[in-house]
Every structure is written in structure tokens, then in C-alpha cells.
Design a protein around this motif. Sequence first.
Motif, PDB file in Angstrom:
ATOM      1  N   ASP A 187      -1.648   1.003 -12.494  1.00  0.00           N
ATOM      2  CA  ASP A 187      -0.621   1.152 -11.661  1.00  0.00           C
ATOM      3  C   ASP A 187      -0.004   2.671 -11.487  1.00  0.00           C
ATOM      4  O   ASP A 187       0.128   2.713 -10.379  1.00  0.00           O
ATOM      5  N   PHE A 233      -3.169   4.035  -9.170  1.00  0.00           N
ATOM      6  CA  PHE A 233      -3.580   3.397  -7.792  1.00  0.00           C
ATOM      7  C   PHE A 233      -2.297   2.703  -7.041  1.00  0.00           C
ATOM      8  O   PHE A 233      -2.628   2.755  -5.836  1.00  0.00           O
ATOM      9  N   PHE A 234      -1.488   2.270  -7.730  1.00  0.00           N
ATOM     10  CA  PHE A 234      -0.233   1.390  -6.907  1.00  0.00           C
ATOM     11  C   PHE A 234       0.621   2.284  -6.176  1.00  0.00           C
ATOM     12  O   PHE A 234       1.373   3.148  -7.143  1.00  0.00           O
ATOM     13  N   ARG A 235       0.862   2.176  -4.909  1.00  0.00           N
ATOM     14  CA  ARG A 235       2.022   2.754  -4.305  1.00  0.00           C
ATOM     15  C   ARG A 235       2.785   2.221  -3.803  1.00  0.00           C
ATOM     16  O   ARG A 235       2.646   0.763  -3.454  1.00  0.00           O
ATOM     17  N   ASP A 236       4.041   2.574  -3.262  1.00  0.00           N
ATOM     18  CA  ASP A 236       5.198   1.843  -2.629  1.00  0.00           C
ATOM     19  C   ASP A 236       4.829   1.377  -1.345  1.00  0.00           C
ATOM     20  O   ASP A 236       4.890   0.361  -0.832  1.00  0.00           O
TER      21      ASP A 236
END
Lengths: 416, 134
Positions: B42, B45-48
Motif C-alpha cells: 500500500d 504502490f497505492f495512491r488516492d
Amino acid sequence: MQRYSGFGLVKHALSHHENWQRQWRNPTPKKEYDVIIVGGGGHGLATAYYLAKEHGITNVAVIEKGWLGGGNTARNTTIVRSNYLWDEAAALYEHSMKLWEGLSQDLNYNVMFSQRGVLNLGHTLQDMRDIQRRVNANRLNGIDSQVLDAKGVQELVPIMDCSKGARYPVMGASWQPRAGVARHDAVAWGFARGADARGVDILQQTEVTGFKILDGRIVGVHTNRGDIGAKTVGCVAAGNSGVLAKMAGFNLPLESHPLQALVSEPLKPILDTVVMSNHVHGYISQSDKGDLVIGAGIDGYLGYGQRGSYSTVEHTLQAIVEMFPIFSRVRMNRQWGGIVDTCPDACPILSATPVKGLFFNCGWGTGGFKATPGSGHVFAASLAKGEMHPIAAPFSIDRFHTGALVDEHGAAGVAH
Amino acid sequence: MFHIYCPYCEEHREEEEFHPKGQAHIQRPADPEACSDEAWGDYLFFRDNPRGVHHELWVHAVGCRKFFNITRHTVSYEILETYKMGEAPTVTAKSVSEKDKQAGVQAATGGWQTVGARPESEALNDASNQGARV
Ligand SMILES: Cc1cc2nc3c(=O)[nH]c(=O)nc-3n(C[C@H](O)[C@H](O)[C@H](O)COP(=O)(O)OP(=O)(O)OC[C@H]3O[C@@H](n4cnc5c(N)ncnc54)[C@H](O)[C@@H]3O)c2cc1C
């Protein structure tokens, strides 16, 4: 479905082309479908087509908030190639390439697929080493691919500046002869017509505004035209995929960026292949209409506005004029932008999600047009079986937690 | 073309002088070794990736070379504020939709336009409200 043929053309000429059948219906949404596809771009329409054709699932709706292909499908520079580095990606794009080769016949629709070859230029020693490695990997995967030196490139494209005096001299290229271009909107229309003829409802001007989820299972979608039930939902919404995922309650590792392209005034035939350069960042081909089709890089910031920065266009044209001094006085006609959903490893996401029955096909970023038939084909098989097709399986969302990325940045980079 | 106010140079400069560096205010896990694969993935790699108000990091690459933050709308591209590192934004998705409500602009609930400066649905941008809507 009225089949198209040379004979048909003559027949319709006799009635002044006034009696052509509509290519697809404009149906009223049903209460419930077996499968709903969100997004009427090439990938969504191809998915619906193969669901109906190969899996006999015809109680299907494609829900599109605008018009067919109005997303990235009809905004892209139409480069089709399959010379990707890693086995997983090569399998996916080559699967697509094989479908492209018979697509016009299969759809009875001329998608103007033209295998005029694609050159990926190398301007540095490291570029050339990477090209060697990628070409070798391609050949091991049965993909046609060759390394050319500067002389070989010059023979193919006499108008390009391949001299040593160039700012970034061309040292060579990879060459895929089976690669080429296709007509983007014909791809969307051909799949739409084929799907519609098999009973798929294509609902344009219909926007998905939320998902109906019961006990962790998808049961339908909310739209601006009311709720529609479904057992299975496939989201194929490119730049807006992240927004849809949030509606369903989870995040995707995507960032949406503007990507631009532009076309020149029409010219007499002058460039009969596709030239791409990652290093100076420009890529160019000539359409059958005669305009030069030029692609820019993404803007570095997030954007959902379907337009980008002027400076990006300027950089691209600098690169093009550097490679092709002969084009320095060509005037540009039109410029536009799409919203591309870039993924950290430059590979797509074809995946089940935390919500049962809800699948996503996205993350194609700057280079998914080439994959349109293959993506639709394996995604349809996955939706039909409820589990991912073997070619699609390596592209699940899980890879961003397990670490099993398919890192195509070397081969794909920002290119298309 | 953006005309960006650098909070360190205290001047407006052209976009070309700056580089965008992605989402702002991402905290590196204090003890990476102790992270689960989920938490680490998270973080990496994970963005809003919101369709609406976004807080992002920029660098004044050919100016003072300092990093700073911008709050920008990702559909209208309007820059709402710039602020120094370590500071908190004063404009947020919430404050923008409040302001529009007062001005009589209808905040969209799920529906939006392709082009135009319509604020996103509050519910979508509010991280605490990411449960599925049935
Ligand atoms: C300028 C540019 C150049 C490119 N060049 C190339 C190239 O040369 N070669 C290549 O291979 N690729 C290229 N690409 C990438 C390629 O265009 C895309 O990867 C591909 O077309 C994606 O197809 P799609 O069907 O997934 O998405 P799209 O065609 O974008 O379709 C998604 C659809 O979903 C709809 N949608 C979104 N949200 C909702 C909702 N809530 N409800 C209903 N519908 C919704 C949208 O309106 C849209 O029509 C380029 C892209 C751009 C922008």
C-alpha cells in the motif's frame, strides 16, 4: 446483421446509400443482465463481443457514460505491436496480435489493420543493449523481432536524420515487421456491431454512479437511468477506473494522467512505417488520410481533464523535428488529450476484486490500444468462468502486495 | 500552462521550472521490517488518485530546488493553494464542497462531468467513507 461486402456496396449504390441498416440498436435498459460491462471503449466492447461469440452469454449490457470509443479508444495514436520483454506481457500482447491479424474478417468490419512495421529507436549504447536483450527475449517467445543498425534504419526510413551529426544520433532500432496501426474508432464500432448482432445491449449516455453490493457480492449498478441488476460486473473504464473502484470500496494502484496526441495537415505519402523513440520521446506515423499522427508523453501531474500542458506538446515536436528535419514546416491541425490509467509496473490489471462477481480490466495506461482484442478475449473468458484466464492471471491486483510485478518499464516505458 | 507560486521564492513562475512528484503527505512506515506485505505494498504502490481536490508534492527544479506542496483540482486543474513542506493544507475536498454548497453549487453525488470545475462528491473523497454503497 446485414453483412458487408463488395457486392453489398454496389447494391446499395443503386439506392443512393440510403438503406444501410443501423450498426447497432439503441435499446432501453432491462431490469437485469447476466453480465454488465462498465465502459464502452474498445476493451469493454471486445469483452462483450467475445462473451457473446465464444461463451454464448448474450444477456449482456455495455454501459457507457458518453459515446462509444469516446475515451482513450478514439484518442490514441493506434500503434499495435507485441515486442514486450517479459514472458507474461509478451503472451498477452502476442495473443492480441494474432487476433488483430484476422480481426477484419472475424468482425466483417474493416478495422484497417495495416502491418507496416514498427521501429523502436536506440540512441545510446544502453538503449542498444536493452534492444538486443528485448529482441532476443521476443524471439524466444516466437515474436518476430530484429535488431537493425543505423544503416538498416536509414534504408527503411530515408527521410529520417540518421547522421552522426544529429543531437541524439540514431544507433539502431528494434524492428517488428508484423506490428503496425489500425483505425481506432472502427475497432470500437466493429466490436459494437458484432456484439449487438448477438443480442448485447449497448447503453450509451448512461453513467454508472455506484455499485449495489450485498454481503460482499455484486448484485447490480446504480446509473443515471436507474438501477440495473447483474450477477457479474466487469469494469473497463481506463482513466476513471480508480473512481469506480472507490465506489466499490477499495483502492487500485493507478494514477490517472493526461496524455496528448496531435495530427498535422494531410500530406502526400511520405512515411510508410511507425517510428518510436523512447529516448527523445516522440513517435510518429502517417495515417491513410495523409496526416502525420504524433504522440506526446504524459503530463507528470494527475489530471482527469482530457487535456494537457502546452510544454509537453512543444517537447514532442522538438523531438520529431530533430528526427525528421523535413517536417519542420508542417503545420499541426488538431491536438487533444486522453486520461491514461498508469500502473506502477507499466502493465495492466486484469483481476478479481474484494467484491465477489466484480472484476476490473484497467491500468493499460499509455499503451492498451494494441491489446484491445486480446484483452477482451481473455477478460470475457474470465468473466464467463468466474476465474481468471491463464494469460490474464499474472496481472491480478495481488501482485502489488506479493511483489510479483511484471516490470515492463524497460520495454514499454512511456511508449505505446 | 500552470503559473505556480513557489512558497520559498515567494514568486509566481512558469510550470516549466517545476516537476510534479506525486501525492503529498505519504508517511514512510516507521519500521519497514515490521510491515506486513499489505502495508508495504500500500505504501509503495497505492495512491488516492482522486477526481477532485488533490494534495501533491512538487519541486522547483530549476529555481530554488526545494520541495513544496500544491493543492490542485484534478479536473479543472485550478491551483487552490501552495504551501511549504511540513505544513498542513488549508483547502481540502471537504472545505471546497462546503464552500460550493454555500454558494449554491450542487455537489455531485457520484455523477460528474468530463470537463469543468465541478467538485467531487464529498463521500468519494472522504477517506473514512470508503465502504461500499449498496
Ligand atoms: C493520446 C494517446 C495515445 C495513445 N497511443 C497509443 C498507441 O499508440 N498504442 C496503444 O496501444 N495504446 C495507446 N494509447 C492507450 C490506449 O488508448 C488505451 O490503453 C486504450 O484505448 C484503453 O481502452 P479502453 O477500452 O480500456 O478505455 P477507453 O477507450 O478509455 O474506454 C473507457 C470508457 O469507460 C467510460 N466510463 C468511464 N467511467 C464510466 C462510468 N462511471 N460509467 C460508464 N462509463 C464510464 C468512458 O467514457 C470510456 O468511454 C494511447 C492513449 C492516449 C490517450
